[in-house]
Design an enzyme around this catalytic site. Structure first.
Site, short mmCIF file in Angstrom:
data_model
loop_
_atom_site.label_atom_id
_atom_site.label_comp_id
_atom_site.label_asym_id
_atom_site.label_seq_id
_atom_site.Cartn_x
_atom_site.Cartn_y
_atom_site.Cartn_z
CB SER A 130 -0.86 0.00 1.27
OG SER A 130 -1.45 1.27 1.46
CE1 TYR A 154 -3.64 -1.94 5.33
CE2 TYR A 154 -2.85 0.25 4.75
CZ TYR A 154 -3.39 -0.97 4.38
OH TYR A 154 -3.65 -1.22 3.05
P1 NAP Z 1 -11.38 -5.93 1.10
O1 NAP Z 1 -12.35 -5.51 0.06
O2 NAP Z 1 -11.60 -5.53 2.52
O3 NAP Z 1 -11.18 -7.53 1.01
C1 NAP Z 1 -10.28 -8.14 1.89
C2 NAP Z 1 -10.11 -9.59 1.53
O4 NAP Z 1 -9.20 -10.18 2.50
C3 NAP Z 1 -11.40 -10.38 1.62
O5 NAP Z 1 -11.36 -11.45 0.69
C4 NAP Z 1 -11.36 -10.93 3.06
O6 NAP Z 1 -12.11 -12.14 3.23
C5 NAP Z 1 -9.88 -11.20 3.23
N1 NAP Z 1 -9.47 -11.13 4.63
C6 NAP Z 1 -9.59 -10.07 5.47
N2 NAP Z 1 -9.14 -10.39 6.69
C7 NAP Z 1 -8.74 -11.68 6.64
C8 NAP Z 1 -8.23 -12.58 7.59
N3 NAP Z 1 -8.03 -12.25 8.86
N4 NAP Z 1 -7.93 -13.83 7.18
C9 NAP Z 1 -8.15 -14.20 5.91
N5 NAP Z 1 -8.65 -13.41 4.95
C10 NAP Z 1 -8.96 -12.15 5.31
O7 NAP Z 1 -9.90 -5.39 0.77
P2 NAP Z 1 -9.32 -4.71 -0.55
O8 NAP Z 1 -9.61 -3.26 -0.48
O9 NAP Z 1 -9.69 -5.49 -1.74
O10 NAP Z 1 -7.75 -4.86 -0.24
C11 NAP Z 1 -6.96 -5.92 -0.75
C12 NAP Z 1 -5.51 -5.61 -0.40
O11 NAP Z 1 -5.14 -4.35 -0.96
C13 NAP Z 1 -5.25 -5.51 1.10
O12 NAP Z 1 -4.01 -6.10 1.42
C14 NAP Z 1 -5.19 -4.01 1.34
O13 NAP Z 1 -4.41 -3.69 2.45
C15 NAP Z 1 -4.58 -3.54 0.05
N6 NAP Z 1 -4.88 -2.13 -0.26
C16 NAP Z 1 -6.18 -1.70 -0.38
C17 NAP Z 1 -6.42 -0.35 -0.65
C18 NAP Z 1 -7.82 0.21 -0.79
O14 NAP Z 1 -7.96 1.46 -0.87
N7 NAP Z 1 -8.85 -0.61 -0.84
C19 NAP Z 1 -5.33 0.53 -0.78
C20 NAP Z 1 -4.05 0.05 -0.66
C21 NAP Z 1 -3.82 -1.28 -0.40
P3 NAP Z 1 -13.73 -12.06 3.53
O15 NAP Z 1 -14.35 -11.51 2.26
O16 NAP Z 1 -14.13 -13.46 3.78
O17 NAP Z 1 -13.91 -11.13 4.67
#
Ligand code: NAP
Length: 267
Positions: A158, A171
């Site tokens: 990130s 984070y």
């Molecule tokens: P999201 O929509 O919140 O989805 C998170 C995913 O991770 C879901 O499949 C969830 O499973 C799974 N997960 C969460 N906690 C977990 C745990 N304790 N054990 C196993 N699986 C778990 O997240 P996203 O926005 O797509 O983000 C994906 C990645 O990109 C993350 O690493 C995040 O830090 C990074 N990122 C996101 C952003 C942003 O703005 N969204 C920016 C920078 C980086 P369930 O569906 O079953 O809950």
């Protein structure tokens, strides 16, 4: 001899990918794209079973795509998931470590609980160690493919890991660790034919960020920091992840790929 000019393919035909956190958001977009590129895909989820089952059906059913329920809070959890993924399709070629948590409330460092720190580190970092360790062991145990890399690892970090994030030190520290993990793994594993790269997204429209992006004041502040003036669509993160697993990225290893609309420019 020049190959016929028939377009550019990003084919992962014959390859097997494990994508963590594939039930929603960036992970689900990545599952779809890897299937479109011809890979068989195993993805994990923690609790979103209905979404996971629907995605398996959309991606061709269990012969081509499998969902595995796995909490990823410890190194052992990561190792278990790799074992289960290899049981599904018999091999592993691409490991995409995408799952993660961002505790949404602002936590000043003096008030952040030890429990929050440990939970974030467990999910965002400890489990990654287990996934990578077991994934590398598996990739090294397989006969190498006739062409191309022996394996690919992509870690999703990130911009918070690059520049820090006030009130979200847990984070940012966990995501910053993935940057140095990427570089360490690249130097260690590239000589063995395994590439390790990182995609570092900025703001992406998912459930993780929806509260901030839909809040009028917060959203205004966030968008003012992004030269492109918007958050990313999930496909715009899945694309760079896929690219890093194709022969077009064959000379890229240890890269921190900025995918942030121009918000954080680090070389
Ligand atoms: P999201 O929509 O919140 O989805 C998170 C995913 O991770 C879901 O499949 C969830 O499973 C799974 N997960 C969460 N906690 C977990 C745990 N304790 N054990 C196993 N699986 C778990 O997240 P996203 O926005 O797509 O983000 C994906 C990645 O990109 C993350 O690493 C995040 O830090 C990074 N990122 C996101 C952003 C942003 O703005 N969204 C920016 C920078 C980086 P369930 O569906 O079953 O809950």
């Amino acid at each position: 001899m020049l190959k016929p000019l028939t377009g550019v393919t990003l084919s992962l035909e014959g390859r097997v990918a494990l994508i963590t956190g594939g039930s929603r958001g960036i992970g689900a977009a990545t599952v779809r794209l890897f299937r479109q590129a011809g890979a068989r895909v195993v993805f994990s989820y923690r609790s979103a079973q209905p979404q996971a089952e629907a995605l398996v059906a959309e991606c061709g059913g269990p012969d081509l795509c499998r969902a595995i329920q796995q909490d990823l809070a410890t190194a052992e959890d990561g190792q278990s998931l790799v074992r289960a993924a290899v049981e599904a399709f018999g091999r592993l070629d691409c490991l995409i470590v995408n799952h993660g948590i961002w505790p949404p409330h602002d936590a000043p460092i003096a008030e952040m609980t030890v429990a929050q720190w440990r939970t974030t580190m467990g999910v965002n970092l400890d489990s990654v160690f287990g996934l990578v360790q077991a994934g590398v062991t598996q990739i090294k145990s397989q006969p190498a493919p006739s062409s191309g890399a022996r394996g690919h690892i992509v870690l999703v970090s990130s911009t918070a890991g690059q520049r820090g994030e006030a009130f979200h030190a847990d984070y940012a520290a966990s995501k910053g660790a993935l940057l140095s993990l990427t570089k360490s793994l690249s130097t260690e594993l590239a000589p063995q034919g395994i590439s390790c790269n990182c995609v570092a997204p900025g703001w992406v429209a998912t459930e993780m960020s929806v509260a901030a992006l839909e809040h009028p004041e917060t959203s205004k502040k966030v968008l003012a920091t992004i030269p492109q003036g918007r958050a990313a669509h999930v496909d715009e993160i899945a694309g760079p992840i896929l690219f890093l697993c194709t022969p077009l990225a064959g000379f890229i290893s240890g890269e921190i790929f900025n995918v942030n609309g121009g918000a954080v420019l680090v070389g």
